[in-house]
Design an enzyme around this catalytic site. Structure first.
Site, PDB file in Angstrom:
ATOM      1  CB  THR A   1      41.255 -79.477 -45.918  1.00 46.21           C
ATOM      2  OG1 THR A   1      39.868 -79.387 -45.582  1.00 46.21           O
ATOM      3  CG2 THR A   1      42.106 -79.114 -44.721  1.00 46.21           C
ATOM      4  CB  CYS A   2      44.895 -81.287 -49.185  1.00 41.74           C
ATOM      5  SG  CYS A   2      46.578 -81.609 -49.697  1.00 41.74           S
TER       6      CYS A   2
ATOM      7  CB  CYS B   1      48.987 -81.015 -47.321  1.00 40.37           C
ATOM      8  SG  CYS B   1      47.485 -81.960 -47.162  1.00 40.37           S
TER       9      CYS B   1
ATOM     10  CE  LYS C   1      51.868 -79.703 -43.353  1.00 42.46           C
ATOM     11  NZ  LYS C   1      51.324 -81.013 -42.956  1.00 42.46           N
TER      12      LYS C   1
ATOM     13  CE1 TYR D   1      48.898 -82.962 -39.848  1.00 43.81           C
ATOM     14  CE2 TYR D   1      47.394 -84.263 -38.535  1.00 43.81           C
ATOM     15  CZ  TYR D   1      47.671 -83.552 -39.677  1.00 43.81           C
ATOM     16  OH  TYR D   1      46.717 -83.426 -40.650  1.00 43.81           O
TER      17      TYR D   1
ATOM     18  CD  GLU E   1      52.459 -80.735 -39.768  1.00 43.03           C
ATOM     19  OE1 GLU E   1      52.945 -81.745 -40.277  1.00 43.03           O
ATOM     20  OE2 GLU E   1      51.385 -80.245 -40.144  1.00 43.03           O
TER      21      GLU E   1
ATOM     22  NE  ARG F   1      42.695 -83.384 -24.098  1.00 45.42           N
ATOM     23  CZ  ARG F   1      41.545 -83.756 -24.569  1.00 45.42           C
ATOM     24  NH1 ARG F   1      40.455 -83.248 -24.078  1.00 45.42           N
ATOM     25  NH2 ARG F   1      41.461 -84.635 -25.528  1.00 45.42           N
TER      26      ARG F   1
ATOM     27  N   GLY G   1      42.121 -80.707 -32.659  1.00 48.30           N
ATOM     28  CA  GLY G   1      41.462 -81.789 -33.372  1.00 48.30           C
ATOM     29  C   GLY G   1      40.461 -81.278 -34.388  1.00 48.30           C
TER      30      GLY G   1
ATOM     31  CG  ASP H   1      39.992 -85.649 -43.561  1.00 47.20           C
ATOM     32  OD1 ASP H   1      40.651 -86.623 -43.993  1.00 47.20           O
ATOM     33  OD2 ASP H   1      40.514 -84.573 -43.229  1.00 47.20           O
TER      34      ASP H   1
ATOM     35  CB  THR I   1      45.958 -85.431 -48.882  1.00 44.65           C
ATOM     36  OG1 THR I   1      45.484 -84.257 -48.243  1.00 44.65           O
ATOM     37  CG2 THR I   1      45.851 -85.293 -50.370  1.00 44.65           C
TER      38      THR I   1
ATOM     39  CG  HIS J   1      79.297 -93.572 -45.988  1.00 46.97           C
ATOM     40  ND1 HIS J   1      78.907 -93.383 -44.680  1.00 46.97           N
ATOM     41  CD2 HIS J   1      80.538 -93.040 -46.112  1.00 46.97           C
ATOM     42  CE1 HIS J   1      79.875 -92.753 -44.043  1.00 46.97           C
ATOM     43  NE2 HIS J   1      80.871 -92.532 -44.885  1.00 46.97           N
TER      44      HIS J   1
ATOM     45  CD  GLU K   1      75.852 -94.259 -43.832  1.00 48.82           C
ATOM     46  OE1 GLU K   1      76.497 -95.241 -44.219  1.00 48.82           O
ATOM     47  OE2 GLU K   1      76.320 -93.103 -43.819  1.00 48.82           O
TER      48      GLU K   1
HETATM   49  C1  FAD Z   1      46.557 -77.759 -41.179  1.00 46.49           C
HETATM   50  C2  FAD Z   1      46.417 -79.093 -41.853  1.00 46.49           C
HETATM   51  C3  FAD Z   1      47.519 -79.715 -42.363  1.00 46.49           C
HETATM   52  C4  FAD Z   1      47.405 -80.938 -43.005  1.00 46.49           C
HETATM   53  N1  FAD Z   1      48.537 -81.525 -43.471  1.00 46.49           N
HETATM   54  C5  FAD Z   1      48.455 -82.721 -44.097  1.00 46.49           C
HETATM   55  C6  FAD Z   1      49.618 -83.342 -44.624  1.00 46.49           C
HETATM   56  O1  FAD Z   1      50.732 -82.821 -44.503  1.00 46.49           O
HETATM   57  N2  FAD Z   1      49.471 -84.519 -45.283  1.00 46.49           N
HETATM   58  C7  FAD Z   1      48.247 -85.110 -45.436  1.00 46.49           C
HETATM   59  O2  FAD Z   1      48.180 -86.175 -46.056  1.00 46.49           O
HETATM   60  N3  FAD Z   1      47.131 -84.562 -44.926  1.00 46.49           N
HETATM   61  C8  FAD Z   1      47.208 -83.377 -44.261  1.00 46.49           C
HETATM   62  N4  FAD Z   1      46.075 -82.799 -43.771  1.00 46.49           N
HETATM   63  C9  FAD Z   1      44.797 -83.524 -43.899  1.00 46.49           C
HETATM   64  C10 FAD Z   1      44.211 -83.358 -45.286  1.00 46.49           C
HETATM   65  O3  FAD Z   1      44.065 -81.993 -45.578  1.00 46.49           O
HETATM   66  C11 FAD Z   1      42.872 -84.069 -45.356  1.00 46.49           C
HETATM   67  O4  FAD Z   1      43.037 -85.412 -44.954  1.00 46.49           O
HETATM   68  C12 FAD Z   1      42.265 -84.057 -46.758  1.00 46.49           C
HETATM   69  O5  FAD Z   1      42.119 -82.760 -47.232  1.00 46.49           O
HETATM   70  C13 FAD Z   1      40.930 -84.796 -46.740  1.00 46.49           C
HETATM   71  O6  FAD Z   1      40.324 -84.707 -47.995  1.00 46.49           O
HETATM   72  P1  FAD Z   1      38.742 -84.789 -48.122  1.00 46.49           P
HETATM   73  O7  FAD Z   1      38.456 -84.817 -49.575  1.00 46.49           O
HETATM   74  O8  FAD Z   1      38.205 -85.855 -47.275  1.00 46.49           O
HETATM   75  O9  FAD Z   1      38.210 -83.427 -47.475  1.00 46.49           O
HETATM   76  P2  FAD Z   1      38.593 -81.909 -47.744  1.00 46.49           P
HETATM   77  O10 FAD Z   1      39.855 -81.774 -48.475  1.00 46.49           O
HETATM   78  O11 FAD Z   1      38.474 -81.250 -46.418  1.00 46.49           O
HETATM   79  O12 FAD Z   1      37.464 -81.404 -48.718  1.00 46.49           O
HETATM   80  C14 FAD Z   1      36.130 -81.267 -48.312  1.00 46.49           C
HETATM   81  C15 FAD Z   1      35.520 -80.133 -49.105  1.00 46.49           C
HETATM   82  O13 FAD Z   1      34.113 -80.166 -48.953  1.00 46.49           O
HETATM   83  C16 FAD Z   1      33.628 -78.832 -48.868  1.00 46.49           C
HETATM   84  N5  FAD Z   1      32.303 -78.927 -48.228  1.00 46.49           N
HETATM   85  C17 FAD Z   1      32.033 -79.315 -46.964  1.00 46.49           C
HETATM   86  N6  FAD Z   1      30.706 -79.357 -46.776  1.00 46.49           N
HETATM   87  C18 FAD Z   1      30.133 -78.986 -47.941  1.00 46.49           C
HETATM   88  C19 FAD Z   1      28.783 -78.850 -48.361  1.00 46.49           C
HETATM   89  N7  FAD Z   1      27.759 -79.140 -47.574  1.00 46.49           N
HETATM   90  N8  FAD Z   1      28.554 -78.421 -49.633  1.00 46.49           N
HETATM   91  C20 FAD Z   1      29.570 -78.139 -50.471  1.00 46.49           C
HETATM   92  N9  FAD Z   1      30.873 -78.274 -50.115  1.00 46.49           N
HETATM   93  C21 FAD Z   1      31.141 -78.697 -48.873  1.00 46.49           C
HETATM   94  C22 FAD Z   1      34.680 -78.132 -48.042  1.00 46.49           C
HETATM   95  O14 FAD Z   1      34.630 -76.735 -48.220  1.00 46.49           O
HETATM   96  C23 FAD Z   1      35.953 -78.748 -48.625  1.00 46.49           C
HETATM   97  O15 FAD Z   1      36.442 -78.002 -49.694  1.00 46.49           O
HETATM   98  C24 FAD Z   1      46.141 -81.560 -43.142  1.00 46.49           C
HETATM   99  C25 FAD Z   1      45.009 -80.932 -42.634  1.00 46.49           C
HETATM  100  C26 FAD Z   1      45.137 -79.712 -41.989  1.00 46.49           C
HETATM  101  C27 FAD Z   1      43.917 -79.043 -41.448  1.00 46.49           C
END
Ligand code: FAD
Length: 458
Positions: A41-42, A47, A50, A179, A183, A200, A263, A304, A312, A437, A442
């Site tokens: 996701t990140c 992240c 975005k 957030y 954003e 809501r 969410g 997550d 991240t 400053h 500051e």
């Molecule tokens: C729009 C948005 C903005 C964000 N901005 C920020 C930010 O600014 N700063 C920050 O710290 N965090 C941010 N986050 C949160 C951050 O992206 C996540 O906290 C982080 O990516 C979590 O990492 P993870 O490894 O737990 O999961 P993920 O990065 O979500 O990785 C999980 C991976 O598992 C894969 N997967 C899922 N199920 C399976 C399966 N059964 N078999 C094979 N693959 C699978 C998915 O495709 C994915 O690639 C943001 C999230 C979003 C949605």
């Protein structure tokens, strides 16, 4: 060997990639499966893309501020496909680096979905092959939640699709008050869309400090984004070329894009964890202990999907700690206290530690320091945006409990403030640091007056 692998990681996102790499470098035989794109996701739809869009959106404010500084800019135009494609190129580059790094570390990658068969077996759903591992690490992250049963829900999009839009919508209706909603409001508004946020609740940004929430409400509206609170969607329908949204108030809103940012769910649906006996909480998150171990001895979960703190750096730290604990003989519980976080809205937020309400729940005496001002940068440009800074202190020990900032560069400031808060610095030590400053930062070390009682910012 009894198993095909020592470790099988499901999900190549922030946490999974780190865990796989460290475990493999420590000598374990590791495989990882990814169903979408390596990086998670990140990197792919969170992240990173975005933040690039936020950078792109910031130019509109700079252009608006420029005349006060003597610049005549002429008629500026914005081209969405250029920004979108440049961001996607960078995303592809980063995803490639992730793939290379895990391969270099000796990890075997399967670019397909994996599901759990039992405590030591996974099935690759495309090829159908079953593989065994001494341990399985669930690192599947989360996915955007959609309102169940809403008529016309399929007309809306989530953050996943927002990065890939064919064209920039003229009007955007964003549903949500967290957030991600703020954003994207900042991004679309900055790029030139007319943005309305529908929430809501009666306040934005649940979980953040109350003063910050109130400040953001004022500033988001000041920025030109329309806020509609205490309202939900009851229907979406296609009318001509537009989407008509009916609100719970009865109002009908015609828009070009509805973005749901209400969410994210831990992504455990259909993963087969029930077959292995792994316990989930009510929201579907894997329940783990401080070493990220589930109730099944051989199955662990990080990031997550555990819904502990969905950021991240936390997923990466979880993954590293897991690999250190099991493959480097370094038992490492993850400390989730005083994790800084940001909202790249308008203005941006940086926040670390306890908000005032939570501090008052846990500490007998809490001292509050707060200031609100128009930063120097805005004085000659005519920009009315204000900055809010707030420090929460344990009145007993004098230690900082939380620092909360809404204003330009707040996320950059809060990373360093987090070092002090995490280290247990007292307000006296904090204040003994000389101001730098002229900066907005500051003001953080110049707040001498306690706020007498809870209230809203000046
Ligand atoms: C729009 C948005 C903005 C964000 N901005 C920020 C930010 O600014 N700063 C920050 O710290 N965090 C941010 N986050 C949160 C951050 O992206 C996540 O906290 C982080 O990516 C979590 O990492 P993870 O490894 O737990 O999961 P993920 O990065 O979500 O990785 C999980 C991976 O598992 C894969 N997967 C899922 N199920 C399976 C399966 N059964 N078999 C094979 N693959 C699978 C998915 O495709 C994915 O690639 C943001 C999230 C979003 C949605």
């Amino acid at each position: 060997m009894k198993y095909d692998y020592d470790l099988f990681v499901i999900g190549a996102g922030s946490g999974g990639v780190r865990a796989a790499r460290i475990a493999s470098l420590a000598g374990a035989k590791v495989a990882i499966a990814e169903e979408y794109r390596i990086g998670g996701t990140c990197v792919v739809r969170g992240c990173v893309p975005k933040k690039f869009l936020v950078y792109g959106a910031e130019f509109s404010q700079m252009l608006a501020d420029a005349p006060g500084y003597g610049w005549t800019v002429g008629s500026a135009t914005f081209d969405w496909p250029t920004l979108r494609d440049n961001v996607q190129k960078e995303v592809a580059r980063l995803s490639g680096i992730y793939a290379t790094n895990i391969a270099k570390a000796g990890v075997t990658t399967f670019e397909e979905r994996a599901e759990v068969v039992d405590a030591h077996t996974v099935r690759l759903t495309k090829s159908g092959s079953e593989l065994t591992a001494e341990r399985i690490l669930i690192a599947t992250g989360g996915r955007p939640y959609l309102p169940e049963g809403l008529p016309g829900v399929e007309l809306g999009i989530t953050s996943n699709e927002a990065f890939l839009l064919d064209k920039l919508p003229e009007r955007v209706l964003i549903v949500g008050g967290g957030y991600v909603a703020l954003e994207f409001a900042n991004i679309f508004h900055g790029l030139g869309s007319k943005v309305r946020v529908l929430h809501r609740g009666d306040k934005l940004l649940r979980g953040f400090d109350e003063d910050l929430r109130a400040h953001m409400h004022i500033e988001v509206e000041r920025s030109g984004v329309q806020l509609t609170m205490k309202a939900t969607l009851t229907k979406l329908e296609k009318v001509g070329g537009a989407i008509r949204a009916t609100l719970s108030t009865g109002e009908k809103v015609d828009t070009d894009c509805v973005l749901f940012a209400i969410g994210r769910d831990p992504y455990t649906a259909g993963l087969g964890l029930d077959r292995a006996g792994v316990k989930l909480d009510d929201e579907g998150a894997v329940i783990v202990d401080e070493f990220s171990r589930s109730c099944v001895e051989s199955i662990y979960a990080i990031g997550d999907v555990t819904n502990r703190m969905n950021l991240t750096p936390v997923a990466i730290r979880d993954g590293h700690a897991f690999a250190n604990s099991l493959y480097n003989n370094l038992p490492t519980p993850v400390d989730h206290a005083f994790v800084p976080s940001a909202v790249f809205g308008r203005p941006p937020i940086g926040s670390v530690g306890l908000n005032e309400v939570d501090a008052r729940r846990s500490y007998e005496r809490v001292d509050i320091y707060r200031t609100s001002f128009r930063p120097m940068r805005n004085m000659i440009s005519g920009n009315q945006e204000r900055t809010l800074m707030k420090i929460v202190v344990d009145g007993g020990s004098g230690k900082l409990l939380g620092v909360h900032i809404a204003g330009e560069d707040a996320p950059e400031m809060i990373q360093l403030a987090a070092v002090a808060v995490k280290a247990g610095v007292t307000k006296k030590q904090w204040d003994s640091t000389m101001a730098l400053h002229p900066t907005a930062a500051e003001e953080l070390v110049l707040m001498r007056e306690k706020i007498a009682s809870p209230g809203s910012p000046a």
